[in-house]
Write a protein that holds these residues in place. Structure first.
Motif, mmCIF file in Angstrom:
data_model
loop_
_atom_site.group_PDB
_atom_site.id
_atom_site.type_symbol
_atom_site.label_atom_id
_atom_site.label_comp_id
_atom_site.label_asym_id
_atom_site.label_seq_id
_atom_site.Cartn_x
_atom_site.Cartn_y
_atom_site.Cartn_z
ATOM 1 N N ALA A 308 -0.596 64.298 43.556
ATOM 2 C CA ALA A 308 -1.656 63.424 43.039
ATOM 3 C C ALA A 308 -1.019 62.298 42.239
ATOM 4 O O ALA A 308 -0.092 62.526 41.453
ATOM 5 N N ILE A 309 -1.520 61.085 42.450
ATOM 6 C CA ILE A 309 -0.951 59.884 41.846
ATOM 7 C C ILE A 309 -2.080 59.055 41.249
ATOM 8 O O ILE A 309 -3.107 58.833 41.897
ATOM 9 N N ALA A 310 -1.892 58.588 40.019
ATOM 10 C CA ALA A 310 -2.867 57.711 39.368
ATOM 11 C C ALA A 310 -2.234 56.351 39.132
ATOM 12 O O ALA A 310 -1.151 56.252 38.541
ATOM 13 N N SER A 311 -2.895 55.314 39.597
ATOM 14 C CA SER A 311 -2.453 53.949 39.369
ATOM 15 C C SER A 311 -3.455 53.275 38.442
ATOM 16 O O SER A 311 -4.637 53.139 38.781
ATOM 17 N N SER A 312 -2.985 52.889 37.247
ATOM 18 C CA SER A 312 -3.875 52.236 36.286
ATOM 19 C C SER A 312 -3.030 51.492 35.255
ATOM 20 O O SER A 312 -1.902 51.884 34.956
ATOM 21 N N TYR A 313 -3.579 50.442 34.713
ATOM 22 C CA TYR A 313 -2.862 49.652 33.717
ATOM 23 C C TYR A 313 -2.560 50.512 32.493
ATOM 24 O O TYR A 313 -3.424 51.242 32.003
ATOM 25 N N THR A 314 -1.320 50.451 32.003
ATOM 26 C CA THR A 314 -0.891 51.290 30.885
ATOM 27 C C THR A 314 -0.695 50.510 29.587
ATOM 28 O O THR A 314 -0.127 51.030 28.634
ATOM 29 N N TRP A 315 -1.132 49.288 29.553
ATOM 30 C CA TRP A 315 -1.128 48.484 28.338
ATOM 31 C C TRP A 315 0.272 48.181 27.798
ATOM 32 O O TRP A 315 0.462 47.903 26.624
ATOM 33 N N ASP A 316 1.270 48.213 28.683
ATOM 34 C CA ASP A 316 2.624 47.839 28.259
ATOM 35 C C ASP A 316 2.688 46.377 27.811
ATOM 36 O O ASP A 316 3.486 46.021 26.948
ATOM 37 N N GLU A 317 1.834 45.551 28.430
ATOM 38 C CA GLU A 317 1.825 44.123 28.097
ATOM 39 C C GLU A 317 0.628 43.741 27.224
ATOM 40 O O GLU A 317 0.311 42.568 27.081
ATOM 41 N N GLY A 318 -0.041 44.733 26.650
ATOM 42 C CA GLY A 318 -1.157 44.460 25.755
ATOM 43 C C GLY A 318 -2.377 43.920 26.474
ATOM 44 O O GLY A 318 -2.496 43.983 27.702
ATOM 45 N N GLU A 319 -3.298 43.362 25.688
ATOM 46 C CA GLU A 319 -4.553 42.859 26.249
ATOM 47 C C GLU A 319 -4.326 41.686 27.185
ATOM 48 O O GLU A 319 -5.022 41.530 28.193
ATOM 49 N N ALA A 320 -3.327 40.866 26.875
ATOM 50 C CA ALA A 320 -3.033 39.719 27.739
ATOM 51 C C ALA A 320 -2.618 40.185 29.130
ATOM 52 O O ALA A 320 -3.003 39.602 30.140
ATOM 53 N N GLY A 321 -1.847 41.256 29.193
ATOM 54 C CA GLY A 321 -1.435 41.791 30.478
ATOM 55 C C GLY A 321 -2.599 42.327 31.280
ATOM 56 O O GLY A 321 -2.616 42.235 32.507
ATOM 57 N N ALA A 322 -3.582 42.884 30.593
ATOM 58 C CA ALA A 322 -4.750 43.429 31.285
ATOM 59 C C ALA A 322 -5.532 42.326 31.995
ATOM 60 O O ALA A 322 -6.110 42.548 33.054
ATOM 61 N N ARG A 323 -5.541 41.145 31.417
ATOM 62 C CA ARG A 323 -6.309 40.041 32.003
ATOM 63 C C ARG A 323 -5.692 39.529 33.289
ATOM 64 O O ARG A 323 -6.390 39.007 34.150
ATOM 65 N N VAL A 324 -4.376 39.675 33.436
ATOM 66 C CA VAL A 324 -3.705 39.127 34.619
ATOM 67 C C VAL A 324 -3.205 40.221 35.553
ATOM 68 O O VAL A 324 -2.586 39.939 36.568
ATOM 69 N N GLN A 325 -3.486 41.476 35.217
ATOM 70 C CA GLN A 325 -2.980 42.597 36.001
ATOM 71 C C GLN A 325 -3.594 42.586 37.394
ATOM 72 O O GLN A 325 -4.798 42.718 37.553
ATOM 73 N N PRO A 326 -2.770 42.449 38.457
ATOM 74 C CA PRO A 326 -3.322 42.498 39.813
ATOM 75 C C PRO A 326 -3.722 43.919 40.171
ATOM 76 O O PRO A 326 -3.054 44.885 39.812
ATOM 77 N N GLY A 327 -4.822 44.040 40.877
ATOM 78 C CA GLY A 327 -5.257 45.368 41.299
ATOM 79 C C GLY A 327 -5.497 46.299 40.140
ATOM 80 O O GLY A 327 -5.203 47.486 40.195
ATOM 81 N N GLY A 328 -6.041 45.778 39.049
ATOM 82 C CA GLY A 328 -6.130 46.534 37.812
ATOM 83 C C GLY A 328 -7.169 47.642 37.782
ATOM 84 O O GLY A 328 -7.242 48.372 36.812
ATOM 85 N N VAL A 329 -7.983 47.781 38.814
ATOM 86 C CA VAL A 329 -8.989 48.847 38.836
ATOM 87 C C VAL A 329 -8.276 50.194 39.009
ATOM 88 O O VAL A 329 -7.476 50.356 39.929
ATOM 89 N N PRO A 330 -8.525 51.177 38.137
ATOM 90 C CA PRO A 330 -7.846 52.476 38.269
ATOM 91 C C PRO A 330 -8.103 53.122 39.634
ATOM 92 O O PRO A 330 -9.202 53.012 40.201
ATOM 93 N N TRP A 331 -7.078 53.789 40.118
ATOM 94 C CA TRP A 331 -7.145 54.459 41.422
ATOM 95 C C TRP A 331 -6.463 55.814 41.292
ATOM 96 O O TRP A 331 -5.418 55.945 40.640
ATOM 97 N N VAL A 332 -7.061 56.853 41.898
ATOM 98 C CA VAL A 332 -6.449 58.182 41.949
ATOM 99 C C VAL A 332 -6.473 58.660 43.392
ATOM 100 O O VAL A 332 -7.517 58.618 44.051
ATOM 101 N N GLY A 333 -5.328 59.095 43.866
ATOM 102 C CA GLY A 333 -5.254 59.597 45.232
ATOM 103 C C GLY A 333 -4.356 60.813 45.324
ATOM 104 O O GLY A 333 -3.563 61.094 44.425
ATOM 105 N N VAL A 334 -4.502 61.539 46.423
ATOM 106 C CA VAL A 334 -3.691 62.718 46.681
ATOM 107 C C VAL A 334 -2.930 62.490 47.979
ATOM 108 O O VAL A 334 -3.540 62.334 49.043
ATOM 109 N N ARG A 335 -1.619 62.448 47.868
ATOM 110 C CA ARG A 335 -0.757 62.192 49.026
ATOM 111 C C ARG A 335 -0.238 63.517 49.589
ATOM 112 O O ARG A 335 0.236 64.369 48.827
#
Length: 348
Positions: A308-335
């Motif tokens: 299982a893998i979760a892809s989501s913004y982790t706030w490493d770049e703060g709020e500014a990074g969240a505004r420009v994060q491509p594909g920023g919608v959280p995603w969870v999948g099972v490979r």
């Protein structure tokens, strides 16, 4: 339209994902299709991935547990009938997965940062920024679920258990190793082999040691046995890095997970990649297709047939990074896992 990372021939995308950063994933201890997902959106979601035994059965969200604040950690109990959660509101909760009832077990003095179930002593173990590790028994009468408290010298960032060995990763690069049957004093006290803050930790299912990773794109492989000839085998390596032009980009390693059969491990980074490593031969076996944003959490199921893998913004770049994060919608999948998780020349 499916991208390479969520190709339906290899991956099942879970429905109704969290809408904020995903903090942890835990698989059921015996059912390879059931898993928990905790999030900063103040929820724990309980899923059936629906893909291991019957690929035609769709994945479903079985339950959603709402909390008062961001949830940083979750865990199943020993038989998987109940779950636990903790986070920024300092509370430790038991979640009844059949009735969806939430029971408050107790509180830390600060945020609950990590938790794991220790089956050998039938106890939930929680770690906190209040500089303590606490044991809980959900079967105890109301108000007496906390069975022990061990003070630590620093805030707890991560913990994991294998057999009777508990590893606690703390601020200031400190590590304590305990026997869960005697929490009065640590059996070992160590300093991280890595120079920067610990971000993730996972114990080898063989009980030989653990892997730990930092915010600065490195992983260390450590061994419990303190004999010199064993300690000489420990090592660290660079990973989750990228050179763009003449600039080196270094990313945090957000999660580690060992395969329950092969003892290889997966790493997840804020560079949006997941890699599979054979630590015995010090080689990478596979890197999966890049995700559109950081990979924040991952976990193998009990049989090692799914990751299982979760892809989501982790706030490493703060709020500014969240505004420009491509594909920023959280995603969870099972490979579904293939030969890439098996060491070369594996003979069983």
């Amino acid at each position: 339209m499916a991208s390479e990372y969520n190709d339906p021939s290899t991956t099942t995308t879970l429905p109704s994902p969290p809408f904020d950063s995903i903090s942890s994933i835990r698989f059921h201890p015996t059912n390879p299709d059931l898993l928990l997902v905790s999030s900063w959106d103040t929820t724990v979601r309980y899923y059936d991935s629906g893909s291991a035994a019957a690929p035609s059965r769709p994945a479903e969200l079985k339950a959603k547990f709402d909390h008062r604040a961001a949830v940083l950690a979750c865990a199943f109990n020993g038989d998987g009938s109940r779950a636990y959660s903790g986070g920024l509101d300092t509370g430790v909760r038991e979640l009844d997965l059949s009735t969806e009832k939430i029971t408050h077990l107790g509180t830390h003095a600060d945020s609950v940062s990590a938790m794991v179930f220790a089956p050998h002593v039938s106890a939930l173990v929680s770690g906190s920024w209040d500089r303590s590790v606490r044991f809980w028994d959900g079967r105890a009468p109301s108000g007496s679920a906390e069975t022990s408290k061990t003070d630590t010298p620093e805030r707890v960032y991560a913990l994991d258990v294998v057999q009777n060995t508990l590893v606690v990763a703390m601020a200031s690069r400190l590590f304590h190793i305990y026997d869960v049957r005697n929490m009065r004093v640590p059996s070992q006290q160590r300093e991280s082999s890595l120079k920067y803050m610990t971000r993730s930790l996972a114990c080898m299912p063989t009980g030989e040691g653990y892997a730990t990773a930092s915010v600065e794109g490195r992983i260390a492989v450590e061994w419990f046995d303190v004999r010199d000839e064993v300690q000489e085998k420990k090592y660290a390596f660079k990973c989750h890095r990228q050179t763009v032009g003449s600039v080196d980009h270094v990313w945090p390693v957000n999660a580690l997970a060992f395969h329950p059969v092969y003892n290889t491990f997966a790493s997840a980074g804020s560079d949006g990649t997941v890699s599979i490593w054979d630590h015995k031969v010090k080689k990478r076996l596979r890197q999966y297709p890049k995700f559109p944003t950081a990979v924040s959490a991952l976990a193998f199921n009990c049989t090692g047939t799914q990751l299982a893998i979760a892809s989501s913004y982790t706030w490493d770049e703060g709020e500014a990074g969240a505004r420009v994060q491509p594909g920023g919608v959280p995603w969870v999948g099972v490979r579904r896992c293939g030969e890439e998780v098996r060491p070369k020349g594996w003979s069983g």
